[in-house]
Design an enzyme around this catalytic site. Structure first.
Site, PDB file in Angstrom:
ATOM      1  N   ASN A  95      -6.126   4.548  -6.857  1.00 47.06           N
ATOM      2  CA  ASN A  95      -7.529   5.117  -6.296  1.00 47.06           C
ATOM      3  C   ASN A  95      -8.361   5.535  -7.381  1.00 47.06           C
ATOM      4  O   ASN A  95      -9.089   4.635  -7.796  1.00 47.06           O
ATOM      5  CB  ASN A  95      -7.038   6.178  -5.306  1.00 47.06           C
ATOM      6  CG  ASN A  95      -7.920   6.526  -4.493  1.00 47.06           C
ATOM      7  OD1 ASN A  95      -8.790   5.883  -4.259  1.00 47.06           O
ATOM      8  ND2 ASN A  95      -8.134   7.996  -3.688  1.00 47.06           N
ATOM      9  N   SER A 134      -7.617   1.271   3.485  1.00 52.14           N
ATOM     10  CA  SER A 134      -8.373   0.623   1.859  1.00 52.14           C
ATOM     11  C   SER A 134      -9.376  -0.239   2.367  1.00 52.14           C
ATOM     12  O   SER A 134      -9.560  -0.775   3.089  1.00 52.14           O
ATOM     13  CB  SER A 134      -7.103  -0.169   1.391  1.00 52.14           C
ATOM     14  OG  SER A 134      -7.617  -0.779   0.295  1.00 52.14           O
ATOM     15  N   ARG A 151       0.716  -1.240   0.107  1.00 58.61           N
ATOM     16  CA  ARG A 151       0.004   0.047   0.118  1.00 58.61           C
ATOM     17  C   ARG A 151       0.989   1.388   0.122  1.00 58.61           C
ATOM     18  O   ARG A 151       1.850   1.302   0.585  1.00 58.61           O
ATOM     19  CB  ARG A 151      -0.941  -0.010   1.084  1.00 58.61           C
ATOM     20  CG  ARG A 151      -1.831   1.173   1.627  1.00 58.61           C
ATOM     21  CD  ARG A 151      -2.836   1.148   0.485  1.00 58.61           C
ATOM     22  NE  ARG A 151      -3.997   1.826   0.968  1.00 58.61           N
ATOM     23  CZ  ARG A 151      -4.811   2.238   0.064  1.00 58.61           C
ATOM     24  NH1 ARG A 151      -4.948   1.748  -1.089  1.00 58.61           N
ATOM     25  NH2 ARG A 151      -5.980   2.836   0.743  1.00 58.61           N
ATOM     26  N   THR A 181      -9.176   1.110  -9.454  1.00 64.96           N
ATOM     27  CA  THR A 181      -8.532  -0.273  -8.863  1.00 64.96           C
ATOM     28  C   THR A 181      -8.849  -1.267  -9.738  1.00 64.96           C
ATOM     29  O   THR A 181      -9.544  -1.149 -10.638  1.00 64.96           O
ATOM     30  CB  THR A 181      -9.330  -0.524  -7.498  1.00 64.96           C
ATOM     31  OG1 THR A 181      -9.071   0.674  -6.641  1.00 64.96           O
ATOM     32  CG2 THR A 181      -8.538  -1.631  -6.778  1.00 64.96           C
ATOM     33  N   THR A 204      -4.216  -0.576  -6.901  1.00 65.69           N
ATOM     34  CA  THR A 204      -4.853   0.723  -7.358  1.00 65.69           C
ATOM     35  C   THR A 204      -4.006   1.812  -7.426  1.00 65.69           C
ATOM     36  O   THR A 204      -3.075   1.890  -7.092  1.00 65.69           O
ATOM     37  CB  THR A 204      -6.009   0.794  -5.989  1.00 65.69           C
ATOM     38  OG1 THR A 204      -6.858   1.811  -6.315  1.00 65.69           O
ATOM     39  CG2 THR A 204      -5.265   1.239  -4.558  1.00 65.69           C
ATOM     40  N   ASP A 212      -7.552   8.560   0.656  1.00 70.09           N
ATOM     41  CA  ASP A 212      -8.075   7.507   1.349  1.00 70.09           C
ATOM     42  C   ASP A 212      -7.653   7.724   2.829  1.00 70.09           C
ATOM     43  O   ASP A 212      -8.079   6.953   3.776  1.00 70.09           O
ATOM     44  CB  ASP A 212      -7.412   6.031   1.067  1.00 70.09           C
ATOM     45  CG  ASP A 212      -8.351   5.637  -0.267  1.00 70.09           C
ATOM     46  OD1 ASP A 212      -9.244   5.908  -0.296  1.00 70.09           O
ATOM     47  OD2 ASP A 212      -7.660   4.402  -0.759  1.00 70.09           O
ATOM     48  N   GLY A 258     -13.484  -0.699  -7.016  1.00 71.74           N
ATOM     49  CA  GLY A 258     -14.828  -0.130  -6.517  1.00 71.74           C
ATOM     50  C   GLY A 258     -14.670   0.731  -5.526  1.00 71.74           C
ATOM     51  O   GLY A 258     -15.966   1.000  -4.822  1.00 71.74           O
ATOM     52  N   GLY A 259     -13.759   1.119  -4.953  1.00 77.26           N
ATOM     53  CA  GLY A 259     -13.675   1.913  -3.721  1.00 77.26           C
ATOM     54  C   GLY A 259     -14.441   1.214  -2.591  1.00 77.26           C
ATOM     55  O   GLY A 259     -14.392  -0.075  -2.429  1.00 77.26           O
TER      56      GLY A 259
HETATM   57  O1  DON Z   1      -7.808   1.348  -1.417  1.00 77.99           O
HETATM   58  C1  DON Z   1      -9.003   1.770  -1.502  1.00 77.99           C
HETATM   59  O2  DON Z   1     -10.018   1.301  -1.014  1.00 77.99           O
HETATM   60  C2  DON Z   1      -9.266   2.699  -2.702  1.00 77.99           C
HETATM   61  N1  DON Z   1      -8.274   3.550  -3.155  1.00 77.99           N
HETATM   62  C3  DON Z   1      -9.776   1.916  -3.959  1.00 77.99           C
HETATM   63  C4  DON Z   1     -10.302   2.647  -4.850  1.00 77.99           C
HETATM   64  C5  DON Z   1     -11.068   2.055  -6.409  1.00 77.99           C
HETATM   65  O3  DON Z   1     -11.244   0.756  -5.905  1.00 77.99           O
HETATM   66  C6  DON Z   1     -11.640   2.731  -7.169  1.00 77.99           C
HETATM   67  N2  DON Z   1     -12.155   1.823  -8.118  1.00 77.99           N
HETATM   68  N3  DON Z   1     -12.994   1.794  -8.942  1.00 77.99           N
END
Ligand code: DON
Length: 570
Positions: A400, A451, A107, A380, A398, A422, A472-473
């Protein structure tokens, strides 16, 4: 004779994979495919056909899943710059052929010069876009350190052989898909804002265009020749730091020099007769999945129809409580004492569900984090691999946001992340995924940001069952969760599972997000119980790439039709 047959088979597979690599043409993926690719021995499912094919080519060469992982990862930097990266970070969860499990954390970290209030104005308010767009949004990248750590521990082929296909792909160029063209055109104004110039500004992109990444090929060649050193102390480090500092960023050579990837114990827990292995903090996915599954376990969710009102209610209420805990307790474990065992225990989660009612929605405003005594002592990409030896890897990487900070290191040919968003720019205020963080995730120099990534492996009856994960955050966790339930509770195949419509709740904001095609229930009944519904037109929740081990030992790929994702195997 048997040997000749084997050699012939290998040549045919090699020819097939080479054809895929040369052709690089993506066929449109039908919206709902019930059965995915079936393979006898090995498979890679990733966001792009080129990357999956490169991973499989390494397996055919005799490499293991870890070798294939490195080659796939680097191929994604070229084929899927939206998220594939050397300028970002990620997590890898593995299960070896003899059942040993572990994980790697690479990370990003906050730079040494980061300060708690760096995204606030003089009134203490968050300055829009400062933590998401441009040079100040960038965390110290971890991917290259992660790949070298994984290679050192498990790699069997020389790193130079694993990076070469990505170098060749970068020089040969990648054919732009319709989705990619749309994405690159959509972010054009941000590329302009974040950079002096980039190749992405060269033209308006169309499906079928080819992009060559010549500078990236040179960077890869230097990494091939000089190893990990190149990215963290060599010419690439100089190029990166100069570029970022010229744009007003704060990353220094010292930040890069100090970066270390880490091995971490994964989160391991049982749900009914399944054993789930997922990522631990600084990723929140493993703990949240454990909490949600432990919360619903006593209700025997399988008795309710898939995606029925009862199913949605139960999961929503468990998600609500888990995301409230996430906001309060979770952050970088090197900076915080996280009560992992208590948070993921059945006792604690059953207690949290005591005020759940089938009649009325719990209000998120009435839910806070649980009481646990701490004893002192959002772009991601995910891919899944199972090799012919039985090793399994789940990898989520990712930048981000889409194309990260939009800062593209021109000389180096790669994007840099905007992972600083984040961290909590201001504890209590939502980030770009609407997620709220507290002190545990406040900005501190060298802190890893919390994350939602959830690379996960599932065993059943002591045997490997499934490898999965998603981008997908904040919706990563709930997308992974629903796919675990689809398979474990509803006996779906892998492709059938990833193709299902999904929903999501994350405590705050207090609404259930549904994908537009979600039509198996009427929302009126949920509304009458006090649930708020959010069903935006173009919403996609997660993009899951997964592999299922079928009862006869063959593998079924689940490549999410929400993207250009592709399973390749043999
Ligand atoms: O680490 C995380 O939770 C975020 N940076 C992930 C970002 C993400 O999945 C964006 N994608 N669609």
């Amino acid at each position: 004779m048997a040997k000749q047959y084997y050699v012939m088979k290998k040549i045919i597979i090699l020819l097939f994979v080479s054809l895929l690599l040369i052709q690089c043409k993506i066929k449109p993926t039908p919206e709902i495919v019930k059965i995915g690719l079936i393979a006898d021995s090995a498979m890679v499912v990733s966001a792009r056909q080129e990357a999956s094919a490169i991973g499989v080519a390494i397996l055919i060469k005799g490499g293991n899943a870890f070798d294939a992982m490195i080659a796939t990862d680097l191929a994604l930097v070229v084929a899927y710059p939206f998220a594939g990266n050397i300028g970002g970070g990620g997590f890898t969860v593995y299960r070896t052929k003899d059942g040993k499990v572990g994980s790697f954390d690479y990370r990003e970290k906050a730079p040494l010069a980061a300060t708690r209030d760096m995204y606030l104005d003089e009134n203490g308010d968050v300055i829009p876009n400062k933590s998401t767009l441009g040079a100040l949004a960038i965390g110290v990248p971890g991917t290259v350190a992660g790949l070298f750590m994984i290679h050192k521990k498990f790699g069997t082929l020389p790193f130079s052989e694993l990076i070469q296909p990505a170098i060749d792909l970068a020089r040969r160029g990648v054919v732009v898909t319709k989705r990619q063209a749309r994405g690159m055109n959509k972010y054009r104004k941000y590329f302009e804002e974040a950079n002096k110039r980039t190749i992405f500004l060269d033209k308006e992109w169309n499906e079928g265009d080819t992009i060559k990444y010549l500078k990236l090929a040179e960077t890869f060649e230097r990494i091939r020749d000089n190893g990990r050193y190149e990215f963290y102390k060599g010419k690439t480090a100089d190029i990166l730091v100069n570029y970022v500092q010229n744009l007003g960023g704060i990353i220094t050579l010292e930040d890069l020099e100090e970066y270390e990837a880490k091995e971490r114990d994964p989160i391991v827990f049982n749900y009914k007769n399944a054993r789930i292995i997922s990522m631990s903090p600084p990723a929140s996915g493993g703990i949240c999945i454990a909490q949600i599954l432990k919360s619903i376990e006593p209700f025997d969710i399988g008795q309710y129809k898939h995606n029925s009102i009862e199913y949605i209610q139960l999961i929503t209420e468990a998600e609500r409580r888990s995301y409230a805990d996430r906001a309060y307790f979770l952050g970088d474990p090197d900076f915080n004492n996280i009560p992992i065992d208590s948070l993921s225990s059945s006792t604690y989660n059953n207690k949290r569900m005591q005020n759940f009612s089938w009649d009325n929605a719990t209000k998120s405003s009435d839910v806070s984090h649980g009481n646990i005594e701490i004893i002192e002592s959002d772009q991601t990409t995910h891919y899944s691999i199972i090799d012919q030896f039985g090793n399994a890897i789940a990898v989520t990487n990712t930048l981000n946001g889409a194309f990260g900070s939009k800062v593209f290191v021109e000389e180096g040919g790669f994007f840099l992340n905007n992972e600083m968003d984040d961290l909590s720019a201001k504890p209590g205020e939502p980030n770009m995924f609407g997620l709220i963080g507290a002190e545990a995730n406040a900005i501190e120099p060298e802190k890893r940001m919390l994350s939602s990534m959830t690379p996960t492996i599932v065993e059943q009856n002591g045997k490997l069952k499934m490898v999965l994960g998603s981008p997908g955050g904040s919706t990563i966790i709930t997308s992974v969760l629903q796919n675990i339930l689809n398979v474990i509770e509803y006996d779906m195949g892998m492709q059938e599972s990833v193709s299902q419509t999904r929903f999501h709740h994350q405590w705050m904001p207090d609404d259930i997000k549904f994908e537009p095609k979600f039509d198996t229930i009427t929302f009126a009944e949920l509304r009458s119980k006090g649930y708020k519904i959010d069903q935006s037109n173009s919403r996609i929740l997660g993009k899951v790439d997964a592999i299922l081990v079928l009862p006869d030992g063959r593998l079924e790929g689940g490549a999410d039709p929400r993207g250009d994702d592709k399973a390749v195997g043999f």
